[in-house]
Structure formats: C-alpha cells, structure tokens
Design an enzyme around this catalytic site. Structure first.
Site, PDB file in Angstrom:
ATOM      1  N   ARG A  21      -1.258 -66.149  89.031  1.00 26.12           N
ATOM      2  CA  ARG A  21      -0.325 -65.024  89.166  1.00 26.12           C
ATOM      3  C   ARG A  21      -0.365 -64.121  87.938  1.00 26.12           C
ATOM      4  O   ARG A  21      -0.089 -62.930  88.028  1.00 26.12           O
ATOM      5  CB  ARG A  21       1.102 -65.551  89.430  1.00 26.12           C
ATOM      6  CG  ARG A  21       2.180 -64.480  89.414  1.00 26.12           C
ATOM      7  CD  ARG A  21       3.435 -64.851  90.207  1.00 26.12           C
ATOM      8  NE  ARG A  21       3.942 -66.177  89.904  1.00 26.12           N
ATOM      9  CZ  ARG A  21       4.613 -66.510  88.783  1.00 26.12           C
ATOM     10  NH1 ARG A  21       4.863 -65.613  87.864  1.00 26.12           N
ATOM     11  NH2 ARG A  21       5.028 -67.745  88.606  1.00 26.12           N
ATOM     12  N   TYR A  61       3.017 -39.713  99.256  1.00 24.80           N
ATOM     13  CA  TYR A  61       3.042 -40.849 100.169  1.00 24.80           C
ATOM     14  C   TYR A  61       4.492 -41.219 100.495  1.00 24.80           C
ATOM     15  O   TYR A  61       5.303 -41.448  99.588  1.00 24.80           O
ATOM     16  CB  TYR A  61       2.304 -42.037  99.548  1.00 24.80           C
ATOM     17  CG  TYR A  61       2.205 -43.205 100.486  1.00 24.80           C
ATOM     18  CD1 TYR A  61       1.404 -43.129 101.615  1.00 24.80           C
ATOM     19  CD2 TYR A  61       2.927 -44.366 100.273  1.00 24.80           C
ATOM     20  CE1 TYR A  61       1.329 -44.185 102.505  1.00 24.80           C
ATOM     21  CE2 TYR A  61       2.857 -45.426 101.152  1.00 24.80           C
ATOM     22  CZ  TYR A  61       2.052 -45.323 102.266  1.00 24.80           C
ATOM     23  OH  TYR A  61       1.985 -46.368 103.147  1.00 24.80           O
ATOM     24  N   ASP A 107      -1.257 -40.019  91.610  1.00 26.79           N
ATOM     25  CA  ASP A 107      -1.766 -40.827  92.717  1.00 26.79           C
ATOM     26  C   ASP A 107      -3.035 -40.128  93.205  1.00 26.79           C
ATOM     27  O   ASP A 107      -2.986 -39.049  93.794  1.00 26.79           O
ATOM     28  CB  ASP A 107      -0.715 -40.925  93.829  1.00 26.79           C
ATOM     29  CG  ASP A 107      -1.146 -41.828  94.993  1.00 26.79           C
ATOM     30  OD1 ASP A 107      -2.370 -42.041  95.156  1.00 26.79           O
ATOM     31  OD2 ASP A 107      -0.269 -42.303  95.739  1.00 26.79           O
ATOM     32  N   LYS A 139      -7.547 -48.134 100.606  1.00 28.64           N
ATOM     33  CA  LYS A 139      -8.160 -46.991 101.256  1.00 28.64           C
ATOM     34  C   LYS A 139      -9.644 -46.900 100.879  1.00 28.64           C
ATOM     35  O   LYS A 139     -10.389 -47.806 101.188  1.00 28.64           O
ATOM     36  CB  LYS A 139      -7.374 -45.729 100.914  1.00 28.64           C
ATOM     37  CG  LYS A 139      -5.832 -45.913 101.018  1.00 28.64           C
ATOM     38  CD  LYS A 139      -5.376 -46.227 102.437  1.00 28.64           C
ATOM     39  CE  LYS A 139      -3.917 -46.670 102.526  1.00 28.64           C
ATOM     40  NZ  LYS A 139      -2.936 -45.795 101.912  1.00 28.64           N
TER      41      LYS A 139
HETATM   42  C1  PLP Z   1      -1.614 -45.930 101.459  1.00 28.08           C
HETATM   43  C2  PLP Z   1      -1.171 -45.142 100.288  1.00 28.08           C
HETATM   44  C3  PLP Z   1      -0.331 -45.720  99.335  1.00 28.08           C
HETATM   45  C4  PLP Z   1       0.278 -47.105  99.479  1.00 28.08           C
HETATM   46  O1  PLP Z   1      -0.694 -48.093  99.364  1.00 28.08           O
HETATM   47  P1  PLP Z   1      -0.637 -49.529 100.123  1.00 28.08           P
HETATM   48  O2  PLP Z   1      -1.907 -50.156  99.672  1.00 28.08           O
HETATM   49  O3  PLP Z   1      -0.538 -49.252 101.586  1.00 28.08           O
HETATM   50  O4  PLP Z   1       0.573 -50.234  99.617  1.00 28.08           O
HETATM   51  C5  PLP Z   1      -0.018 -44.953  98.229  1.00 28.08           C
HETATM   52  N1  PLP Z   1      -0.467 -43.694  98.067  1.00 28.08           N
HETATM   53  C6  PLP Z   1      -1.258 -43.113  98.993  1.00 28.08           C
HETATM   54  C7  PLP Z   1      -1.726 -41.713  98.761  1.00 28.08           C
HETATM   55  C8  PLP Z   1      -1.646 -43.818 100.131  1.00 28.08           C
HETATM   56  O5  PLP Z   1      -2.420 -43.230 101.037  1.00 28.08           O
END
Ligand code: PLP
Length: 378
Positions: A48, A100, A172, A197
């Site tokens: 962890r 998001y 982000d 992604k």
């Molecule tokens: C999907 C997404 C997230 C969240 O990520 P998870 O892996 O689903 O928790 C954050 N920012 C963007 C731009 C995303 O597309």
C-alpha cells in the site's frame, strides 16, 4: 536528450540482469523483508505504501512529463482527491467551469466536510480568474482540453496568475496526454492524468497519476494521503499501464489523424450545429492549441464533441443508430465511443442536452465517417 517516442518505449525498464527478460517483472508481493536491525534494505515496507512495479511506472511517468516525481493511484479520481486532501484546512480552491464532472461533484460534496471553499470560474477569461483568486487560494485547478466542451486554456498565463497570487497550478491533461502537451514546461506545478484513458490505452485498466514539477512537501503530503487513505493501485494495474505507455505516441498519432478527419466531416454536416474540436480553424482557441499542443504537426487530440440541431432527441437518436461507435462512457481506448454526457451527469447535468462526446479510436477513418453519415441521415 531522448525524443518522446524513444522515452515512451524505454522509460522505467531495462533488460533483467538475472534472466534476460525484456518485459518488466510484475511483483505482487504485499510485504517486503526487514533487515535484522529493522531497516528496509530496498526502501520497501508494504504494497500500500509503494511497490517495485509501481515505482517503475512512476519513474516513466515523471520522465514523460519532465517532472521530478510522479505518484500513481488506483484511479484518476483518487489522484485528484489526494491532491485536494493534501491542502490545508480553510483553503480556497479555484476550479475551471468545464472540467471532469466527478471533480465538481467531489468538491460540492466533500469540500464543506474538509473545511475548504471553492469557486468556479471561466479560465478562458484571465480577468475573471484574477478577480476570483483570493488571499487563501492555494490551488488553481484547470483542465485542457476540457471535458466535454474541448476548451483550450492558456496554461502559461494561468501559471503566472496562480503564482502571482501565491497559489499552485494543477492541470488535468488527460485528453492531451504528455505526448501532445507539457504543462510543467509551461509553468504548471502538478499534472494530473486519468491513466484509465489514453495512457493505459486499451479500456482494461484503471489508474491515475499526479506528476510534480518539484519534489517538495506537497508530494510528501499526497504520498501520505495515498498511504493512509488507501488510494493505492494494484501492481498489476501499474504493470498494464506501463505496457500502455510503450505505444502511446504511435496510438496518439492515429487518434489525432482520425479525429481531424471526422471533425472535418461533421463540421460540414447539416444536422450538426457545432463541432467542438481544437483542430478546427473555427475553434475559439485554435491558435492557442496550435502552439500549446502539437498543433504545428496537425495533432490536436482524439476527442471531440458535437451539438446537434435537433436537440436532445436528435442526439439520442444518432447515438442509438451508430454501429461502429459503442455507446459507452470513458475514452482513449482503441475502439471509438459515443456518449450523451448529460444522461450520465446525474440530477444536474452541466453538459448541453444536444451534446454527444466522441472518443475517436484507431479504426479506419473512412469507416468511422460512413457510420456517422448513416447515423445522422434522415
Ligand atoms: C476519466 C477522467 C477522470 C477521472 O478518472 P478515473 O480514472 O475515471 O477515476 C479525470 N479527468 C478526466 C479529464 C477524465 O476524463
């Protein structure tokens, strides 16, 4: 300095000296041996806290972003939460309007409990950002290109505004990936990716990362948060994500080329009111995207969204008629996806009802266009 494509293939791995294996080892051990005096010979204690497979991935992510240190988390949400949880009580966070959906929901639900305040601002408007920054603002949170409206935000300008106000800038960069955009080089302090992604790239592994420009006390606090609140990923997730990185540049080039062709087709289609894609000269921030992403090479990402003239009904009907595009959430995998965002955003959707978001995959662009043509026909 190695070029990005070369780094993507080689970062975080070497041929194993003991066995000659090229693929990195997957260490599933939850625990690591102490020395007789109680010290940790390899710096590892418990899965962890950290583990060898994850350390390889973190090294590779830091190298690809040009950061001093990266932390890997179970999901993108966990990465974002760790950064927010690391902020001092009584802090103020300034968040971009189009980001998001999950982070906005998190802020609304949890910030009051954590003793944090936040405001939402249009970060395409520098004056609005300047006016909204407060004495106790410690974090400016932006997303570029943004989800789902594909807004492109001036990262260097936002970094300057944040720093002048004594705050840090987090970007982000999930839609852009480090292949198309380098926020840290533009002055950002932290980059976040949902590695679920494009970085994982195959719709089969969850993860998130924070990559930091400087290895300072903020990194330590995020590390402690991951450890104590249990936001750690499995070593197998780290291993799959590391594998995904190898083909990131090659995949991104095809995503980008396909998205540019699809956007051009949709832009000329009578059923479409607006195409949101930074690669179109009509996009409000096209010039900025050209210089901030790999626009000079014609690369603007693989995500786009469209607003249909026929409203919500037309959007749902088109999504339902597509065959090659799967109607599903998420993005950045090999297969093309379509999603009516407003339907998945809960009781108070921020996305327009006539909007469909498209994640353009690695199929042949002609096939994707043919599918869209039949779905949009009368
Ligand atoms: C999907 C997404 C997230 C969240 O990520 P998870 O892996 O689903 O928790 C954050 N920012 C963007 C731009 C995303 O597309």
């Amino acid at each position: 300095m190695m070029k990005f494509d070369t780094l993507a293939v080689h970062a975080g791995v070497e041929v194993d000296a003991q066995t000659g294996a090229l693929a990195p080892p997957l260490h599933l051990s939850t625990t690591f041996e102490h020395a007789p005096d109680g010290s940790l010979p390899h710096g590892l204690l418990y899965q962890r806290y950290d583990n060898p497979t994850q350390q390889r991935l973190q090294e590779a992510l830091a190298a690809l972003e040009g950061g001093e240190r990266a932390l890997f988390f179970a999901t993108g949400m966990a990465a974002g939460a760790a950064l927010l949880q690391s902020l001092p009580k009584g802090t103020h966070v300034l968040m971009q309007d189009d980001i998001y959906h999950g982070y906005r929901a998190m802020a609304a639900e949890y910030f009051p409990r954590w003793g944090c305040a936040f405001d939402v601002v249009d970060t395409a408007d520098a004056d609005a950002v300047r006016a909204a920054l407060r004495k106790n603002t410690t974090l400016l949170w932006i997303e570029s290109p943004s989800n789902p409206l594909l807004k492109v935000i001036d990262i260097a300008a936002m970094a300057k505004l944040a720093h002048d106000a004594g705050a840090r800038l987090m970007v982000d960069g999930t839609f852009a990936t480090p292949y198309l955009q380098k926020p840290l080089a533009l002055g950002a302090d932290v980059v976040l990716h949902s590695t679920t992604k494009y970085l994982g790239g195959h719709s089969d592994v969850m993860g998130g990362t924070l990559v930091f420009a400087h290895d300072d006390e903020v990194v330590e606090r995020c590390y402690e948060t991951r450890k104590l609140l249990g936001a750690s990923a499995s070593p197998f997730a780290a291993w799959l994500t590391l594998r995904g990185l190898r083909s990131l540049p090659a995949r991104m080039r095809v995503h980008c080329a396909n998205a540019t062709r699809v956007a051009g087709f949709l832009d000329d289609h009578p059923a479409i009111e607006t195409v949101h894609f930074p690669g179109l000269p009509s996009h409000v921030a096209h010039a900025l995207a050209r210089k901030q992403m790999r626009g000079e090479e014609g690369l603007f990402g693989g995500m786009l969204s469209i607003q249909l003239r026929g409203g919500r009904d037309a959007a749902l009907r088109a999504a339902g008629r597509l065959n090659l595009f799967t109607n599903a959430t998420s993005l950045g995998g090999c297969e093309s996806l379509v999603e009516h965002r407003a339907s998945v955003e809960g009781a108070h959707p921020s996305s327009p009802q006539n909007l469909l978001r498209l994640s353009i995959g690695l199929e042949d662009a002609e096939d994707l266009i043919a599918d869209l043509r039949q779905a949009l026909s009368d």
